[in-house]
Design an enzyme around this catalytic site. Structure first.
Site: not given
Ligand code: M6R
Length: 612
Positions: A2, A27, A80, A104-105, A485, A489, A492, A508, A607
């Site tokens: 949010c 956000r 969100w 927000n929260g 990683e 990527k 997502e 396995h 984000k």
């Molecule tokens: O702001 P942060 O680096 O703590 O965020 C951690 C994860 O939420 C963030 O890396 C998330 O996995 C990304 N969407 C990945 O692309």
């Protein structure tokens, strides 16, 4: 999660707030809304809808009252969803009686408060937020004093909150208060403004401060005051933004993700170069007390998502180079594992935003038990940065795309510096060896640039996986760490179910899933692992899988006859994760953009993850 805004000043509030909401949309993008106090009508009007900020803007064009076009005060929200579905009614702002607010929260005791303050008949939405408006309205009815009402209300709340509030009798004033969830604020000739994060404030100024927890902010057009809950004045601690003014713009790119992938060479350079003195890592600009590196015996990395994946690379290098075991923990699981933590523990918290609540909680947990804490963070003044004993800041600049890219490689570059510094301090390496290592690190931006120059080839290769619904990414050793990683990527941003698997582990179990419909992305950059890695790749190919192989150039001879290959620039094996990361980011990016997805705002994500 949010994004919230409050503004009062000389500019058109509707414009300031919708611009800021567009910036903060990463956000959360389930719904958007704002409340404006018309300078003529003096009433506070709410406009809100499920959907994006662009939907809100269309709504404003059609429905906004003429007086609100001139409004100079207001609050805004991009959501969100946590409590209640994605509907117009659940969108913020919420109003009960004299109080209009955005939040927000998460308010954990919203049910109890609903009963205690007899709010049932008054509430229209399913949100915890509207309950706060109800409680605040009840207290305001008693004292008619906004600050007193806020102070009384926050004493009742359990959970995390950043609240931005307007009272009907104070149509030109915005109030705010927070616990855990972030708020930054500024005052400039154009007015007073606050927001969930800095990206929204760059329009006016590079000066800002972080609103301290349980402190009330009172924003007027030309002044801004802070108060304790007991009504005592507080002086803000002003900070200066280290981001360039337009660094949060898209800069002509179709998506932030591509722009941010391109910014990696610069980000790595800006992170590494100021911390090298004659080739030796030097953290004096960070005022790092190096006993944190030398006097600790057990290292744990706690982080989430992409940030956690940098820990896997560090773990691999720390074993090989420092002969030290490193635990890498999902921050959301850290405390439940009841880890053994003490004064000899070094907890390294990695976070782009510095606001991820799970990572913040992990830091607090470790600190409470005596651990030393070191942050690797991109945003200055963020909650985790303030909680950690020491911080090394990545100089990546603002990262806007939800998919993290430049944060990953800049975080990695700090881990590489740490490895070299610890090896130096502990006498594992002499100066020459350290210089040799950092010289290779300084070549990684060029290697990433080389990958950027072959983006067209990666785009063409991406077509091989465009139609897949499931795929595997396989590799060994450091490649396996890098693929975790790469796989995150891809899933997502492209919604392809992708799993990173250690090549040797396939037999396995998961090899049972390999069919002609299951492409495999393989990564081979480690010379000592090439032979075994390639036989694993051949095993999946013999079972029908089409293979895309990312391979270090020096090891690629003849492989183009067998596979679709992408050649990665040559660096010593332990640095190959940099070009590999960039290549896998581009792969994910092109799959997503070719499928026509909103690359920067993937489904269901946000984000900054500020709820547990
Ligand atoms: O702001 P942060 O680096 O703590 O965020 C951690 C994860 O939420 C963030 O890396 C998330 O996995 C990304 N969407 C990945 O692309």
């Amino acid at each position: 999660m949010c994004g919230i805004i409050g503004y009062t000043g000389s500019e058109t509030a509707q414009e300031v707030i919708t611009d800021a909401l567009t910036t903060l949309e990463y956000r959360g993008y389930d719904s958007a809304g704002l409340a404006l106090s018309g300078s003529k009508s003096r009433s506070i009007d709410i406009y809100k809808c499920a959907g994006r900020v662009s939907d809100l803007k269309s709504m404003l064009e059609k429905k906004m009252k003429p007086a609100d076009r001139e409004a100079t005060c207001g609050v805004g929200h991009t959501r969100w969803a946590t409590h209640g579905g994605v509907t117009d009614t659940n969108a913020h702002p919420h109003r009960v009686g004299t109080v209009t607010l955005v939040h927000n929260g998460i308010i954990e005791n919203y049910r109890e408060l609903t009963d205690e303050f007899r709010l049932k008949g008054k509430l229209k939405s399913e949100t915890d937020t509207e309950v706060v408006a109800g409680v605040l309205d009840s207290f305001y009815a008693e004292s008619e004093d906004p600050k007193k009402a806020i102070a009384e209300t926050v004493k009742e709340l359990k959970g995390t909150f950043a609240l931005v509030v307007m009272f009907a009798n104070y149509p030109d004033v915005v109030f705010a208060v927070r616990n855990v969830s972030p708020i930054v604020a500024t005052q400039s000739p154009q007015g007073s403004m606050l927001a969930s994060d800095l990206t929204a404030l760059t329009r006016f100024t590079d000066r800002y401060f972080v609103l301290p927890e349980y402190t009330i902010a009172e924003l007027h057009r030309s002044a801004l005051y802070l108060w304790t809950l007991n009504g005592k004045p507080v002086e803000p601690e002003w900070l200066t933004m280290d981001w360039e003014k337009n660094s949060a713009d898209k800069g002509g790119y179709p998506f932030y993700m591509e722009k941010e992938i391109d910014e990696q060479p610069e980000g790595i350079r800006k992170t590494v170069e100021p911390r090298l003195k004659d080739g030796i890592p030097d953290f004096s600009c960070d005022e790092l007390d190096e006993s944190i590196l030398t006097d600790t015996e057990e290292i744990t990395v706690a982080a989430c998502g992409t940030a956690m994946h940098t820990g896997l690379v560090f773990q691999n290098l720390a074993r090989k180079i420092l002969h030290t075991e490193v635990n890498v923990c999902l921050a959301s699981e850290y405390m439940y594992g009841e880890p053994v933590v003490g004064e000899k523990t070094l907890l390294i918290a990695v976070s782009q935003s510095g606001e991820t609540i799970d990572t913040l909680e992990a830091v607090k947990y470790a600190k409470k038990r005596g651990a030393r804490t070191l942050g690797i963070i991109n945003v200055r003044g963020s909650s985790i940065a303030r909680e950690c004993e020491s911080v090394l800041f990545t100089n990546a600049g603002p990262e806007i795309a939800v998919a993290s890219t430049k944060a990953y490689t800049t975080q990695l570059s700090l881990f590489y510096l740490l490895i070299a510094r610890i090896a130096y301090l502990k006498g594992i390496w002499d100066e020459d060896k350290v210089r040799d290592f950092t010289a290779h690190l300084c070549r990684t931006p060029d290697a990433v640039d080389e990958v950027l120059n072959i983006r067209k080839d990666i785009h063409i290769i991406a077509r091989n996986i465009l139609e897949a619904s499931d795929l595997f990414m396989i590799g060994r050793g450091l490649d396996y760490a890098a693929l975790q990683e790469g796989s995150l990527k891809l899933k997502e941003v492209s919604y392809i179910h992708s799993e990173a698997y250690a090549s040797g582990e396939l037999k396995h179990g998961p090899i049972a899933l390999i069919t002609e419909e299951t492409p495999v992305v393989a990564l081979a950059t480690q010379e000592s692992l090439l032979k075994k890695g390639l036989s694993n790749v051949r095993e999946v190919r013999s079972r029908g899988a089409s293979v895309v192989l990312f391979v270090k150039n020096a090891m690629s001879e003849g492989l183009e006859q067998e596979f679709n290959i992408v050649r990665l620039p040559d660096l010593p094996d332990e640095f190959m994760v940099f070009p590999a990361a960039c290549a896998l980011q581009l792969l994910a990016y092109y799959v997503s953009s070719d499928k026509g997805f909103d690359v920067d705002k993937p489904r269901n994500l946000a984000k900054v993850v500020t709820v547990e």
